[in-house]
Scaffold this active site. Sequence first.
Site, PDB file in Angstrom:
ATOM      1  N   HIS A 475       0.822  -1.221   0.000  1.00 52.49           N
ATOM      2  CA  HIS A 475       0.000   0.000   0.000  1.00 52.49           C
ATOM      3  C   HIS A 475       0.850   1.261   0.000  1.00 52.49           C
ATOM      4  O   HIS A 475       0.385   2.326  -0.348  1.00 52.49           O
ATOM      5  CB  HIS A 475      -1.015  -0.029   1.160  1.00 52.49           C
ATOM      6  N   ASP A 546       0.062  -7.540   1.566  1.00 54.39           N
ATOM      7  CA  ASP A 546       0.558  -6.153   1.564  1.00 54.39           C
ATOM      8  C   ASP A 546       2.096  -6.161   1.547  1.00 54.39           C
ATOM      9  O   ASP A 546       2.753  -5.907   2.558  1.00 54.39           O
ATOM     10  CB  ASP A 546       0.015  -5.437   2.808  1.00 54.39           C
ATOM     11  N   SER A 645       4.358   2.566   7.976  1.00 55.03           N
ATOM     12  CA  SER A 645       4.006   1.532   7.015  1.00 55.03           C
ATOM     13  C   SER A 645       5.189   1.124   6.136  1.00 55.03           C
ATOM     14  O   SER A 645       5.953   1.976   5.678  1.00 55.03           O
ATOM     15  CB  SER A 645       2.898   2.044   6.089  1.00 55.03           C
TER      16      SER A 645
END
Length: 704
Positions: A475, A546, A645
């Site tokens: 992402h 992911d 992230s």
Amino acid sequence: MIRLFVLFLPLVASQSISGWVESPGYPRGYPDEAKFDWKRCAPSGHTLSLTLIHLDMEDSDECQNDALEISNDEGKLVSLCGQKSYEELQSSVNPSLRSSPSGCLMLSFHSDYSNTQRHSGFRAFYTVQDVDECADLDNRCTQFCGNYIGGYRCFCRPGYYLDTDDHTCTVNCSVNLSGSTLGTVSSPGWPDSYAEYAQCSYTLSVDDGLQLVLEFTGNFDIQEGEEGECIDSLKVKTPSREFGPFCGQKPPPSPLLTGSHQVTILFSTDGTGTNTGFTITYKTTAKTCPSIVTSNSSLTPQLPQYRYGDKVNVMCDLGYALDTSQVGNEILSHKEFVSWCQRTGVWSPVFHCEPVDCGNPDVPVGGPLQLVNHNPSTTYKDEIRFQCESKYYRLDRDEKYFCDAEGNWRSESGHATFPKCETVCGKTENEISSFSRILGGQEAQPGEIPWQLWFYSRRGGGSLINDRWAVTAAHVVDGYEESTLRIYGGLVQAKGAYGIEQRGVKPEDAMKTNPGLVVLYSQKILIHPQYQRGLTDVERLNFDNDIALIKLKSRVNLGPTILPICLPEKKEGLSMENKVGTVSGWGLNEGGVLSRKLLHTNIVGYPHSDCSDTPTHLSKLMKMIFTENMFCAGEQGHDSCKGDSGGPFFIPRLGSGNKESKGPYRLYGIVSWGAECKDKGYYTKVENYLDWIKETIEKEESEE
Ligand SMILES: *[C@@H]1O[C@H](CO)[C@@H](O)[C@H](O)[C@H]1NC(C)=O
Ligand SMILES: *[C@@H]1O[C@H](CO)[C@@H](O)[C@H](O)[C@H]1NC(C)=O
Ligand SMILES: *[C@@H]1O[C@H](CO)[C@@H](O)[C@H](O)[C@H]1NC(C)=O
Ligand SMILES: [Ca+2]
Ligand SMILES: [Ca+2]
Ligand SMILES: [Ca+2]
């Protein structure tokens, strides 16, 4: 009728060769203070002698007053004064008054200022005599010597002639036997003792399809020294070989196959000895070809002798091959050819077997793999070794490679491919013991988490996994697959990156003032194919898969502040429950602002049951789906958060990775998502993607 009158003139016309010499005023008496010098030289081949017949001079000690001195070329002969009778002179003085052959005599007379009485002086007769050179035992005539007036001459016995040095008597023993195919050759004088000072040369020459064969028949006796050296010697020469020298009583191996149609037998003797020599019968036979066609090869069939018309296969030895530039119908393979024995005893055609050459090993340019010796020798059996450019790499196989017989480099254990330099992963250059998290985290020190990367433009993190590849969360890079991302490594204080991104500082300049800073660029972004791409936050209910791989534009120049982390060794299906690891990143901290410093914290994996579907951060009504490709972890007050992230979750926890039992650091999780930044974050389970990572990297690198 005409009569010829011949007038004989003396040899030395300018000076008479005999005559008188006497003191001034002789015989009336010499004056005071008189001085008289005289010199005569002998013509060549003669000596000059002087005979004193009268001597009457003032006597004095050592002839200081008046003196007569006589010398020749070698020095003074006598110094005389006083009175001497003819008999005395003849017995003690005259015999020494002689010049050397062709030399001179000098005479010097002087008187001082007074004489107590009158003295008549001296008188002498000079004459020349022939030198009897033959009386000298060292005269160089090897046989006879004949003396004559003014010279001498050497003479030889019948059968000998005088050599050009005019002293040596020798024999004419050189014979040109060209064309004769059968006959004998013997030493001069055979069967009696051979001539001295002989230099015999017997020339044999027959048709070029034949070879001469020599047989030593009868006695063999050539003078030999005590040490076995040849005083006189016999040699047999062909254009390509030489047999001998031979001497002694034992004949050479007979018959002697010379292999040649042209042979010279050389016999030389000195001036001593009474040996009887040799006799050789020569004949001919067909030429044979040698049992070697070319070096480093073998012949099929193997025969004791190869004759005219025989055909052989010539096979290069192991590690040798025919030079590829050689061409011919007779070449059967790169190692084998056919050759025929010719009438003249030579093989044709002949190609050469050269050592196999593996050539310079094909080491990828610009990679970390290097040869230990940069300029190795590369022929059969030569050896090479590899090394990696720095300590940040390790050879996957450290073994020697050899050039094999087929011209290929092959390792000791049989590998045909060269080793690879693998990046050393999961080790920090300086393990720093103090540590602490992002939310509730501690600041990282330079080089403490050297695999940590930062995508400023995506506000996300990543991890370097080797010198060319990084991983992050899908992402983070979703929608940016076509862009070139700028990625920061070696960063613990964000100001270097801020300078570049916000104030337009050039990356090179930023790197100068932030020595640990490394600026990298993506070449290709590969998002996991099962990741649901292109969804908005609102639409997304699924962060499954992911994970994304980033191929960098060039190899990272590894160093203390930028080093890769290891991946898990293999998929173990491990539960992460109670596993303690470290998460690091630049995300929101307790104050809700993006950190300007790289933070890290230790967290613990939760039991699976605690990780089940959880409300999204947007709405408590919508639940994010939890899958087997995830795990969750945290600790009260310690969590990853927005902005972290893509960053790493690694085990063991920071500070213990260099300890033998625990290390190296391995990337178990990638920061993926969370509902609230409090105590529980969700991580992509890297273990589940090992095959995908490996295959993707291999595929990409094979396409380079
Ligand atoms: C031997 O050879 C020399 C020079 O070749 C020649 O002068 C001489 O006459 C020869 N003597 C005899 C006896 O053949
Ligand atoms: C020997 O004689 C042959 C002719 O019969 C001649 O061609 C050759 O040159 C001679 N060799 C020597 C060494 O004199
Ligand atoms: C190849 O031939 C060369 C020249 O004859 C020789 O010196 C060498 O020892 C040979 N090599 C082998 C392996 O027989
Ligand atoms: Ca005197
Ligand atoms: Ca003489
Ligand atoms: Ca001798």
